[in-house]
Design a protein around this motif. Structure first.
Motif, PDB file in Angstrom:
ATOM      1  N   ASN A 161      -0.867  14.883   5.724  1.00  0.00           N
ATOM      2  CA  ASN A 161      -0.680  13.043   5.652  1.00  0.00           C
ATOM      3  C   ASN A 161      -1.991  11.757   5.348  1.00  0.00           C
ATOM      4  O   ASN A 161      -2.818  12.585   6.142  1.00  0.00           O
ATOM      5  N   ASP A 162      -1.783  10.945   4.231  1.00  0.00           N
ATOM      6  CA  ASP A 162      -3.252  10.154   4.192  1.00  0.00           C
ATOM      7  C   ASP A 162      -2.141   9.119   4.485  1.00  0.00           C
ATOM      8  O   ASP A 162      -1.542   8.234   3.764  1.00  0.00           O
ATOM      9  N   ALA A 163      -3.050   8.649   5.339  1.00  0.00           N
ATOM     10  CA  ALA A 163      -1.764   6.951   5.466  1.00  0.00           C
ATOM     11  C   ALA A 163      -3.334   5.555   6.012  1.00  0.00           C
ATOM     12  O   ALA A 163      -4.143   4.629   5.836  1.00  0.00           O
ATOM     13  N   GLY A 164      -4.881   5.753   4.830  1.00  0.00           N
ATOM     14  CA  GLY A 164      -5.605   4.963   4.924  1.00  0.00           C
ATOM     15  C   GLY A 164      -6.441   5.855   6.062  1.00  0.00           C
ATOM     16  O   GLY A 164      -6.330   6.781   6.777  1.00  0.00           O
ATOM     17  N   VAL A 165      -7.203   4.888   6.285  1.00  0.00           N
ATOM     18  CA  VAL A 165      -8.217   4.708   7.286  1.00  0.00           C
ATOM     19  C   VAL A 165      -7.296   4.770   8.583  1.00  0.00           C
ATOM     20  O   VAL A 165      -6.715   3.521   9.058  1.00  0.00           O
ATOM     21  N   THR A 225       0.978  -1.653  -0.115  1.00  0.00           N
ATOM     22  CA  THR A 225       0.054  -0.143   0.071  1.00  0.00           C
ATOM     23  C   THR A 225       1.295   1.165  -0.071  1.00  0.00           C
ATOM     24  O   THR A 225       2.216   1.335   0.554  1.00  0.00           O
ATOM     25  N   TYR A 226       0.281   2.436  -0.340  1.00  0.00           N
ATOM     26  CA  TYR A 226       1.464   3.540  -0.570  1.00  0.00           C
ATOM     27  C   TYR A 226       1.195   5.062   0.145  1.00  0.00           C
ATOM     28  O   TYR A 226      -1.144   5.280  -0.843  1.00  0.00           O
ATOM     29  N   ALA A 227       1.086   5.215   1.307  1.00  0.00           N
ATOM     30  CA  ALA A 227       0.489   6.409   2.316  1.00  0.00           C
ATOM     31  C   ALA A 227       1.434   7.082   1.080  1.00  0.00           C
ATOM     32  O   ALA A 227       1.942   7.161   0.264  1.00  0.00           O
ATOM     33  N   TYR A 228       0.494   8.750   1.693  1.00  0.00           N
ATOM     34  CA  TYR A 228       1.526   9.933   0.958  1.00  0.00           C
ATOM     35  C   TYR A 228       1.612  10.398   1.258  1.00  0.00           C
ATOM     36  O   TYR A 228       0.858  11.033   3.276  1.00  0.00           O
ATOM     37  N   GLY A 229       2.607  11.903   1.829  1.00  0.00           N
ATOM     38  CA  GLY A 229       2.269  13.233   2.844  1.00  0.00           C
ATOM     39  C   GLY A 229       3.218  14.484   1.938  1.00  0.00           C
ATOM     40  O   GLY A 229       3.202  14.532   1.289  1.00  0.00           O
ATOM     41  N   ALA A 230       2.652  15.239   2.290  1.00  0.00           N
ATOM     42  CA  ALA A 230       3.753  16.728   2.187  1.00  0.00           C
ATOM     43  C   ALA A 230       3.254  17.415   3.403  1.00  0.00           C
ATOM     44  O   ALA A 230       3.136  17.722   4.109  1.00  0.00           O
ATOM     45  N   HIS A 231       5.194  18.205   3.633  1.00  0.00           N
ATOM     46  CA  HIS A 231       5.430  18.591   4.695  1.00  0.00           C
ATOM     47  C   HIS A 231       5.637  20.163   4.283  1.00  0.00           C
ATOM     48  O   HIS A 231       6.378  20.272   3.323  1.00  0.00           O
ATOM     49  N   ALA A 232       6.401  20.895   5.428  1.00  0.00           N
ATOM     50  CA  ALA A 232       6.580  22.265   5.306  1.00  0.00           C
ATOM     51  C   ALA A 232       7.414  23.247   6.780  1.00  0.00           C
ATOM     52  O   ALA A 232       6.692  22.546   7.175  1.00  0.00           O
ATOM     53  N   ALA A 233       8.025  23.378   6.561  1.00  0.00           N
ATOM     54  CA  ALA A 233       9.128  23.898   7.879  1.00  0.00           C
ATOM     55  C   ALA A 233       9.557  25.130   7.122  1.00  0.00           C
ATOM     56  O   ALA A 233       9.765  25.307   6.609  1.00  0.00           O
TER      57      ALA A 233
END
Length: 770
Positions: free
Chosen positions: A644-648, A616-624
């Motif tokens: 972040n998206d880790a599904g359910v 499975t492939y989760a995904y995310g976006a980060h900012a600093a």
């Protein structure tokens, strides 16, 4: 059926014991008559052990045993992950050939830890020292010392992935950004160090150890010691942090078990703080030469990266697979016409590298996201717009990348847009220069498809098994092969079970970490898979258990199973609560074999194995948001944001906690953490972990796109927090210091290095204006 627990912020049940000093750690194991071991390590990085005089040690008071290489002849540990053309697939537990400072050379066992340590000083080592080779680029030079002369240059493996015509596509591109990136060698730093207490009696070896994979450890120990697998029991207990560094057996751990077998009495050993940087496998240590090609409209045409991974003295359990994971995830959430990656694993006279949270993904994210930011800077395109212009949308998924990675589900643009709306610049006038940086990633989770593992050279199965048993009083015991490593899996599996079976969570007990009492797990709790794969097995077993309960109740109530529901501790007819039978009554009848439907066996125990169809492939976006002091080069991360998206989300509080902890580790990698070696191969033991002063408030927003693969829709999240920070922080520093933006190519971003870059930039500016 509504979920009462999945999605709720259920308090972690582990915390009751962990926060009150009742954790089941290896250091708390006390066996009658236990002896204590001390591991003697090589003081040199390269050479040969010519002799080991142990007479004085044997004569010391309270010494019980001294183990030298001849005593462990034939004991070897495997490389479970084997790359194409890999020339070493196993390594000795003790070796007279020395290839790193800290390599185990002997073990002293005594009645007390102090006696073992004192006797170790009496062992005289005769060493023939050879030139060291620290650093991948030095190891590739023609005159570099060879670690394995029999197979020539210091390259363990060399293979490529992707499009053969990628170089040609880059040559035809209107714009090409080419940069070389370096990520420093970092070390896992768990609260509980590695440790073993082993005992041998009645031809059975029992091993208490701090491990992420008890069955994996059992197999490796049994094979190394020449024991049948059923004669080895491994007990994990609570693991005070693993982070990948405890996913296999180490040579020193196998030696403690050998000592217990030789003595016929328990032997205990705990890794000392001074040995951690020498002995526990570090990670990262990568050099990437990357090229990003764009057309005149800023469309990504091609990405080509030459990945050098520092293997260290020999391939560890995971070999070069961290660099291979880098290669398969380099495209991230973007569309490229062509992608090509060359992967080389290089041996050096340093501690072998292994697993660490993120497993190759922070390295690839740093390279890709810095290339994108630099392209935006050179082309004068907004960096958010450039990303969105090239980003895969939800309508594109599922999608297989040019390096064969099958993304399943998600909305990558939504994550970036959500993040962009969260970001607020810090407005202060204190002489420091400020910038904001972004990074996006796709995270590989749910490691498991057994045939995929076989195809990629990983010598283990990736399925998980769960056993659920309802006792006669209606309580439920869950036995799982995955283990707790601080990630909250005990609570999450209890939540899944409570909802799927229909019992209060207080009536659910989860059992893990003992190879004698839990189902087999080939690789345990690694790679963000415990919930996605282990939870999938629990859901399947819970469904079987629930179906059996309903079938028995339907027989008793003379009703159709579809007309029944489980609620309030009973199975009842929907709309008619009086027509019911309690779970306790059903369970008692089932275990006694009373009043069962035809074809239904006695008892209430169900077993299910889940082998996922794909990762499975989760995904995310980060900012600093960072502030840089131009007078000193010091960097402060003032704010940090994650989408972040880790599904359910089975337990949002646990998920957020995982992300917070991962970001803290990622900030350390970006700014302060690195193991540096001298030219003669000696590690410099100053290692600076981030403190609460370096970690800002971290704002986390969770999205939920259910996995179409996992029962329950979960994806993994254990590594999500570590993947983005090095890239986001490096991009933020480049934003704050545009005059050296193209030089921000290494992490950690130490004050001395940044100050040096700024001083060189000043000198060049003065020279141009002179």
């Amino acid at each position: 059926m509504g979920d009462a627990y999945v999605g709720a912020r259920t308090p972690r049940r582990e915390d009751a014991r962990l926060l009150t000093g009742r954790g089941r750690y290896v250091g708390n194991v006390r066996l009658p008559g236990a002896a204590h071991a001390y591991v003697i390590r090589s003081p040199i990085a390269h050479g040969r052990l010519l002799g080991c005089d142990t007479k004085a040690a044997w004569a010391a008071e309270d010494v019980l045993d001294v183990i030298v290489p001849a005593d462990a002849a034939g004991m070897r540990l495997p490389c479970v992950s084997v790359a194409p053309g890999q020339q070493i697939t196993e390594y000795p537990v003790l070796d007279e050939a020395i290839r790193y400072a800290g390599q185990p050379l002997a073990v002293v066992v005594a009645r007390t830890p102090e006696a073992a340590r004192d006797a170790a000083d009496l062992v005289e080592l005769e060493l023939d020292e050879l030139p060291a080779v620290a650093g991948m680029e030095r190891a590739l030079e023609g005159d570099a010392p060879l670690l394995y002369p029999d197979w020539g240059p210091n390259v363990l493996t060399d293979f490529t992935l992707g499009d053969a015509d990628c170089s040609a596509a880059i040559e035809e591109a209107e714009h090409v950004v080419e940069m070389t990136f370096r990520m420093g060698r970092v070390s896992p730093y768990p609260m509980e160090p590695r440790g073993v207490t082993a005992s041998y009696a009645d031809d059975e070896l029992t091993v208490h150890t701090s491990t992420q994979a008890p069955h994996h450890a059992r197999e490796q120990l049994a094979d190394a010691l020449g024991l049948a697998h059923d004669r080895v029991r491994v007990i994990g207990g609570d693991i005070g942090g693993g982070f990948g560094g405890k996913e296999h057996v180490y040579p020193d751990e196998a030696l403690i078990c050998l000592a217990a077998m030789r003595l016929g009495r328990p032997v205990s050993w705990m890794e000392s703080p001074g040995d951690r940087l020498l002995a526990t496998l570090p990670a990262r240590a990568a050099v990437h030469r990357g090229r990003l090609a764009l057309d005149g409209d800023g469309r990504f045409m091609a990405l080509q990266v030459d990945v050098l991974g520092d293997i260290g003295a020999h391939p560890s359990n995971v070999g070069v697979s961290t660099a291979a994971v880098t290669a398969t995830l380099l495209p991230g959430p973007y569309r490229f016409d062509r992608v090509a990656v060359r992967v080389r694993g290089v041996v050096t006279t340093t501690t072998p590298t292994g697993s660490y949270r993120g497993f190759g993904q922070p390295e690839g994210t740093l390279t890709r996201e810095r290339l994108i930011d630099e392209a935006a800077r050179r082309l004068g395109i907004d960096r958010i717009e450039l990303r969105l212009r090239n980003m895969l949308g939800p309508e594109d998924l599922p999608y297989t990348t040019r390096v064969y990675t099958p993304y399943d589900s998600g909305d990558y643009p939504r994550a970036l847009r959500t993040l962009h709306h969260l970001v607020m610049p810090v407005e202060k006038d204190d002489g420091r220069r400020r910038g904001i940086g972004y990074s996006c990633h796709v995270e590989s989770t749910g490691m498991g498809p057994s045939m995929d593992l076989k195809a990629t050279g990983f010598l283990a199965g990736g399925y998980e098994t769960a056993v659920l048993r309802m006792e006669q009083d209606g309580s439920v015991v869950v036995s799982a092969g995955v283990v707790p490593i601080g990630q909250g899996i005990e609570t999450a599996l209890a939540q899944l079970t409570a909802d799927r079976v229909g019992v209060p969570i207080e009536r659910v007990r989860v059992v893990m970490g003992d190879t004698d009492t839990t189902p087999y797990s080939g690789i345990g709790s690694i790679a963000s898979r415990a919930l996605a794969v282990g939870g999938g097995a629990v859901i399947q077993a819970a469904t079987l258990l629930r179906d059996k309960l309903v079938a028995i109740a339907a027989h008793r109530l003379e009703a159709a199973p579809a007309d029944l529901e489980i609620a309030d501790g009973a199975v009842r007819v929907k709309g008619d609560p009086q027509a019911s039978v309690t779970l306790r009554e059903l369970a008692t009848s089932a275990w006694r074999g009373w009043d069962l439907p035809e074809g239904v066996s006695p008892g209430l125990e169900e077993r299910a194995s889940y082998d996922p169809a794909s990762y499975t492939y989760a995904y995310g976006a980060h900012a600093a948001a960072v502030a840089v002091d131009p007078e000193t080069g010091a960097v402060e991360v003032e704010r940090y944001w994650v989408v972040n998206d880790a599904g359910v989300l089975v337990n949002p509080a646990v998920v957020e906690g995982q992300i917070h902890g991962g970001v803290a580790q990622g900030i350390g990698e970006a700014l302060t953490e690195e193991i540096v070696y001298t030219e003669d191969g000696q590690p410099i033991t100053d290692y600076y972990l981030p403190t609460t002063r370096e970690i800002p408030d971290i704002q986390v927003v969770m999205l939920e796109t259910p996995s179409p693969i996992t029962p329950g829709g979960m994806k993994g999240v254990g590594e999500a927090g570590t993947i983005g920070p090095p890239a986001a922080i490096a991009n933020a520093v480049a934003d704050a210091l545009p005059e050296i933006a193209d030089k921000i190519t290494e992490v950690p971003l130490t004050p001395s290095w940044l100050w040096s870059l700024l001083e060189v930039s000043k000198a060049q500016s003065w020279a141009r204006n002179a």
